[in-house]
Design a protein around this motif. Sequence first.
Motif, short mmCIF file in Angstrom:
data_model
loop_
_atom_site.label_atom_id
_atom_site.label_comp_id
_atom_site.label_asym_id
_atom_site.label_seq_id
_atom_site.Cartn_x
_atom_site.Cartn_y
_atom_site.Cartn_z
N GLY A 1 7.87 2.40 7.62
CA GLY A 1 7.46 1.80 8.08
C GLY A 1 7.59 1.20 9.29
O GLY A 1 7.34 -0.24 8.88
N TYR B 1 -2.65 9.99 -5.02
CA TYR B 1 -2.24 8.93 -3.73
C TYR B 1 -2.96 9.32 -2.72
O TYR B 1 -4.01 10.32 -2.59
CB TYR B 1 -0.69 9.76 -2.55
CG TYR B 1 -0.60 9.04 -1.45
CD1 TYR B 1 -0.46 7.53 -1.08
CD2 TYR B 1 -0.93 9.53 -0.39
CE1 TYR B 1 0.03 7.08 -0.42
CE2 TYR B 1 -1.33 9.47 0.91
CZ TYR B 1 -0.69 8.27 1.30
OH TYR B 1 -0.36 7.33 2.85
N SER C 1 -4.77 8.60 1.05
CA SER C 1 -4.57 7.88 2.53
C SER C 1 -5.62 7.20 3.22
O SER C 1 -6.82 8.47 3.22
CB SER C 1 -3.83 9.80 3.59
OG SER C 1 -3.97 8.49 4.61
N PRO D 1 -1.49 4.43 -6.27
CA PRO D 1 -0.91 4.11 -4.91
C PRO D 1 -1.42 4.23 -3.32
O PRO D 1 -1.72 5.82 -3.48
CB PRO D 1 0.36 5.12 -4.53
CG PRO D 1 0.60 5.79 -4.96
CD PRO D 1 -0.81 5.77 -6.40
N SER E 1 -2.13 3.43 0.96
CA SER E 1 -1.22 3.13 2.21
C SER E 1 -2.01 4.16 3.06
O SER E 1 -2.77 4.88 3.21
CB SER E 1 -0.26 4.06 2.19
OG SER E 1 0.11 4.77 2.63
N SER E 2 -2.06 3.06 4.25
CA SER E 2 -2.49 3.35 5.96
C SER E 2 -1.25 3.70 6.83
O SER E 2 -0.90 2.13 7.29
CB SER E 2 -3.41 2.02 6.46
OG SER E 2 -3.94 2.37 8.15
N SER F 1 -1.50 1.99 10.33
CA SER F 1 -0.18 0.90 10.22
C SER F 1 0.86 0.68 11.35
O SER F 1 1.58 0.07 12.57
CB SER F 1 -0.07 -0.40 9.04
OG SER F 1 0.83 1.12 8.20
N PRO G 1 4.43 3.49 3.90
CA PRO G 1 3.74 2.12 2.95
C PRO G 1 2.95 2.13 3.99
O PRO G 1 2.65 2.45 5.22
CB PRO G 1 5.01 0.95 3.62
CG PRO G 1 5.88 1.88 4.52
CD PRO G 1 5.53 3.38 4.04
N THR G 2 2.00 0.21 3.93
CA THR G 2 1.16 0.27 5.05
C THR G 2 2.10 -1.45 5.74
O THR G 2 2.42 -2.11 4.78
CB THR G 2 0.36 -0.59 3.84
OG1 THR G 2 -0.63 0.40 3.11
CG2 THR G 2 -0.95 -1.35 5.15
N TYR H 1 -1.75 -1.36 -1.96
CA TYR H 1 -1.69 -0.39 -1.07
C TYR H 1 -0.88 -0.24 -0.29
O TYR H 1 -0.61 -0.66 1.03
CB TYR H 1 -3.08 -1.48 0.40
CG TYR H 1 -3.63 -1.52 0.16
CD1 TYR H 1 -5.02 -0.73 0.05
CD2 TYR H 1 -5.41 -2.09 -0.18
CE1 TYR H 1 -6.49 -0.04 -0.01
CE2 TYR H 1 -6.54 -1.99 -0.47
CZ TYR H 1 -7.09 -1.10 0.27
OH TYR H 1 -8.13 -0.36 -0.20
N THR H 2 0.62 -0.63 -1.63
CA THR H 2 1.77 0.15 -0.90
C THR H 2 1.98 -0.83 0.58
O THR H 2 2.56 -0.18 1.18
CB THR H 2 1.96 1.55 -0.73
OG1 THR H 2 0.62 2.37 -1.38
CG2 THR H 2 3.18 1.93 -1.05
N PRO H 3 2.50 -2.08 -0.17
CA PRO H 3 3.31 -2.90 1.15
C PRO H 3 4.04 -2.91 1.61
O PRO H 3 5.30 -2.38 0.73
CB PRO H 3 2.66 -4.24 0.51
CG PRO H 3 2.75 -4.03 -0.99
CD PRO H 3 2.36 -2.63 -1.26
#
Length: 420
Positions: free
Chosen positions: A29, A304, A306, A335, A337-338, A341, A369-370, A384-386
């Motif tokens: 991340g 998941y 994406s 979960p 995530s992007s 980022s 993670p994002t 959004y899996t911070p």
Amino acid sequence: MRRAVVTGIGVVAPGGPSREEFWQRITDGKPAIRMISSFDATPYRSQIAAECDFDPRQYGLTPREIRRNDRFVLMALACAQEAVTDAGLDTDAADGDRMGVSLGSAVGASITLEEEYVVASDHGREWQVDHRHAMPFLYQALVPSSAATEIAVRFGARAQASLVSTGCTSGIDSIGHALRLIQDGEADVMLAGASDAPITPITVACFDAIRATTPANDVPEQASRPFDRDRKGFVLGEGAAVLVVEELAHARARGARIYCEITGYAARANGYHMTGLRPDGRELGDAIGDALGQARLDPGQVGYISAHGSGTLQNDRHETAAYKRALGEAARRVPISSIKSVVGHSLGAIGSIEMAACALVIDRGVVPPTANLTTPDPECDLDYTPVTAREAVVDHAVSAGSGFGGFQSAMIFSRLTEAA
């Protein structure tokens, strides 16, 4: 129906010019975003980008290949080489008549075209340009399909070689095209993916004009903030990814390692606006639902997602609505995530980069993670899996893409079971 699997992965992305460096970067991340270094960006509203530290010579590309090709072609060639090596595919011994190329790109050879225009027009001072000052390979730059041709020539692929250009969904749609060719019996092996190198003055100026990119130049590594309340737009990026997509029986016959199977792909157009999105997420939700139907999956089986997750107010809320529409209550448990980022938004290339991430998530059991998601937007109220990656067994991964022009695409990768 003939089935298609992924047997090789090649990635060139910001923060690392290989598959393994890319994976380490997105799971850590740690954003690979900095002030633009390839030209003076101080006159522009957004002065940051996710740049690749890419040297084509490290991939064995010849001086002639480097001379005649734009950066986006060179990155695609490098990725194809890594993917072929990863797949253990002997292209010299392979049946080239059964091997093809499907490449995506949103803006093609934008660097070469802009540089050559500057030279031929003497920095725009001459309305009638002097062709004698242009490079001898200008035609290859004008025609983005030259990237697919270069890959086909290098690896002896004589089945269909094509380029898909559907804006920011090009990377998903190119793999989808490869899937259809394999299902239809037109090829046994496809080199499929996408590449874009859009970090140029004119591209930056265009996104500045519509205020799509972030003006948060003071702390570049914190500027890409998908689904965060304080997001201000996306960060332009560059990169490429190529997958070896292979017919299942063909892959098994040669004892190939299989990352996953492509079990669903669907695309929609919203017929609404060149850059605008309907707030209800209908078309993207329908594409996801169609892909789930092809894969014969219930929403609760998705492990998941994406996300497109560009970091614009409009997209992130549209996308959240699409997931709720397609998955119902299951959307709150999966979960998401992007990775934009971390690696920015490389336009047409990002869909293939995100598909590479999905294959690795299934193979390695880690959800990236994002990054920078510290204050969630209340209207983006899913998981959004911070900030921090998490371990998870993922049997089915969905990737969603949304692009200017109203393009909406979704693809599903699934773990291949021994019984399959």
